[in-house]
Design an enzyme around this catalytic site. Structure first.
Site, PDB file in Angstrom:
ATOM      1  N   ASP A   1       0.346  -1.380  -0.394  1.00  0.00           N
ATOM      2  CA  ASP A   1      -0.235   0.407   0.024  1.00  0.00           C
ATOM      3  C   ASP A   1       1.318   1.546  -0.196  1.00  0.00           C
ATOM      4  O   ASP A   1       1.961   1.204   0.711  1.00  0.00           O
ATOM      5  CB  ASP A   1      -0.650  -0.078   1.706  1.00  0.00           C
ATOM      6  CG  ASP A   1      -1.776  -0.385   1.405  1.00  0.00           C
ATOM      7  OD1 ASP A   1      -2.010  -1.300  -0.234  1.00  0.00           O
ATOM      8  OD2 ASP A   1      -2.551  -1.964   2.196  1.00  0.00           O
TER       9      ASP A   1
ATOM     10  N   ASP B   1     -14.026  -4.613  -2.568  1.00  0.00           N
ATOM     11  CA  ASP B   1     -13.663  -4.804  -0.962  1.00  0.00           C
ATOM     12  C   ASP B   1     -15.663  -4.745  -0.673  1.00  0.00           C
ATOM     13  O   ASP B   1     -16.493  -3.714  -0.606  1.00  0.00           O
ATOM     14  CB  ASP B   1     -13.623  -2.894  -0.104  1.00  0.00           C
ATOM     15  CG  ASP B   1     -11.270  -2.402  -1.123  1.00  0.00           C
ATOM     16  OD1 ASP B   1     -11.497  -3.625  -1.227  1.00  0.00           O
ATOM     17  OD2 ASP B   1     -11.784  -1.527  -1.187  1.00  0.00           O
TER      18      ASP B   1
END
Lengths: 200, 256
Positions: free
Chosen positions: B12, B131
């Protein structure tokens, strides 16, 4: 000097860096004279068969490839760049079907495994006397494709397996091709590329 | 001789730096994505995923620099996501050295962008990042945005079906309930998604112990993505591979 055929298909940077790692001078180009005369020609390919053939033909790929085959100048096709060297493919709607270059007569067919694309690292069984796979038999290479040739072609065939055996690589005199991406296959891929370069 | 299970560390990236704590030793720059990519590559990662989570609306230039530098040194597939909105964004990332791009919010906002990207570059280039969390929608799994905080008002299973019809080449399924808990992947969610798609499925979120990875494969995952367990050093990529290999799963053993 090695020329990588730039006909607007996919990511050429990785191919450039991988072939440069052999110490050779490498250019990414669409210049016909350079593509004809380079010591080695790399035909990359990402995307759909017909789209690649269409773009390639715009850049006189048929003429360039035929010239190099006649003069026995080396060619290396990668992924769809391998597939377009066959006569045709099942991929795509019939309306926009394009014939391949036709160095080998076989058809590229859809793989039978229900999970497609065939994506990831798979083992390749090298054909006997392979130059490309010298020191690399049973190594793993990175594949991303849903179509392949399932019959033997060329002088030396190397195979992989995804529910069915399919052609992972062909070596036929000065024309070689891999269904996998050597430029994305880590150390094994770089070794295969250097094997090819050493054979030029 | 068969297709190996892929182990994919996820980096990330926020403003050009890797976030989520990391404890790599002997690094000149511990939060540098390129350095981390090289280490994961040398540890046997089968692919790398960069997700740019910068809050800024124009994160592409930073991402491009990271991708360019990584692609010059690491010769395994790179997937890049975060802020991908258009065919042009995909083109820019591929030219920088990405092999695949992942798309999330932009596809929820305008599903047709999936078909546009697939037509130009082929479906194999496009990873749909979902997600999802448990909720009250039809299947019991809902799509979220903004790191699980906002409900997209979309059923996760219906969304996967629709996206596959439009042309994605792979699904990255992140369980927002399991993420960070180390309590294991959401196996029911993996099964539910597997049942409606024939593209490769990457499971993400919840890995805490080695057996969790095997459970995800049994539920139908084809590849396994994790961040914290690798960043924090709970175990190495090679530990996961050894464990799964001993259980009979084909793994890539060579290190790049």
């Amino acid at each position: 000097m090695i020329a990588i055929f730039d006909y607007g298909s996919g990511n050429l940077r990785s191919a450039l860096r991988a072939f440069e790692s052999t110490g050779q001078q490498v250019v990414v180009t669409s210049d016909i004279q350079t593509l004809k005369s380079a010591q080695g020609l790399v035909i990359p390919g990402v995307g759909a068969f017909s789209a690649c053939v269409t773009s390639l033909l715009k850049f006189k790929a048929g003429e360039i490839i035929q010239y190099r085959v006649d003069k026995q100048l080396p060619i290396f096709g990668i992924c769809v760049g391998m597939q377009i060297l066959f006569s045709d493919s099942q991929e795509g709607a019939p309306a926009d079907k394009k014939a391949g270059i036709g160095i080998w007569p076989n058809q590229v067919v859809k793989l039978s495994n229900p999970i497609l694309p065939h994506m990831g690292w798979n083992t390749v069984s090298a054909g006997s006397n392979s130059v490309l796979f010298n020191g690399l038999d049973q190594e793993q290479f990175y594949f991303v494709h849903s179509y392949a040739v399932v019959e033997s072609a060329g002088k030396i065939a190397s195979w992989s397996d995804y529910d069915q055996k399919f052609l992972a690589a062909v070596e036929d005199g000065t024309v070689v091709a891999t269904q996998f991406h050597p430029e994305k296959s880590g150390r094994a891929g770089l070794k295969l590329i250097s094997n090819w370069v050493a054979s030029l | 001789m068969s297709l190996s299970v892929r182990i994919i560390p996820c980096l990330d990236v926020d403003n050009g730096r890797v976030v989520k704590g990391i404890n790599f030793k002997n690094l000149t720059d511990a939060g540098d994505p390129v350095e981390m990519a090289k280490i994961y590559n040398s540890e046997g990662a089968d692919e790398l995923t960069f997700l740019d989570i910068s809050a800024s609306s124009n994160q592409l230039p930073t991402t491009l620099e990271v991708v360019q530098k990584t692609a010059e040194q690491v010769f395994i597939p790179l997937t890049v996501g975060g802020g991908v909105r258009s065919v042009n964004d995909v083109d820019t990332l591929l030219r920088a050295g990405a092999d695949k791009v992942s798309i999330n919010t932009a596809a929820i906002n305008r599903p047709q962008v999936i078909a546009e990207i697939a037509q130009r570059f082929g479906q194999q280039v496009l990873v749909l990042s979902v997600d999802a969390k448990r909720g009250n929608s039809k299947s019991g799994f809902e799509v979220t945005t903004h790191g699980g905080k906002v409900l997209a008002n979309l059923d996760a299973i219906e969304w996967v079906k629709q996206a596959c019809e439009l042309g994605v080449g792979e699904i990255l399924l992140n369980s927002m309930d399991a993420d960070g808990t180390k309590a294991g992947f959401d196996l029911e969610m993996i099964k539910a998604v597997r049942a409606v798609t024939n593209v490769p499925l990457i499971a993400s979120g919840g890995a805490g112990k080695l057996s969790d990875f095997e459970d995800a494969l049994k539920a139908g995952a084809n590849a396994l993505l994790a961040a914290s367990v690798f960043h924090f050093g709970s175990f190495k990529i090679s530990d996961v591979k050894s464990y799964l290999s001993a259980k009979g799963y084909p793994m890539r053993t060579a290190v790049s």
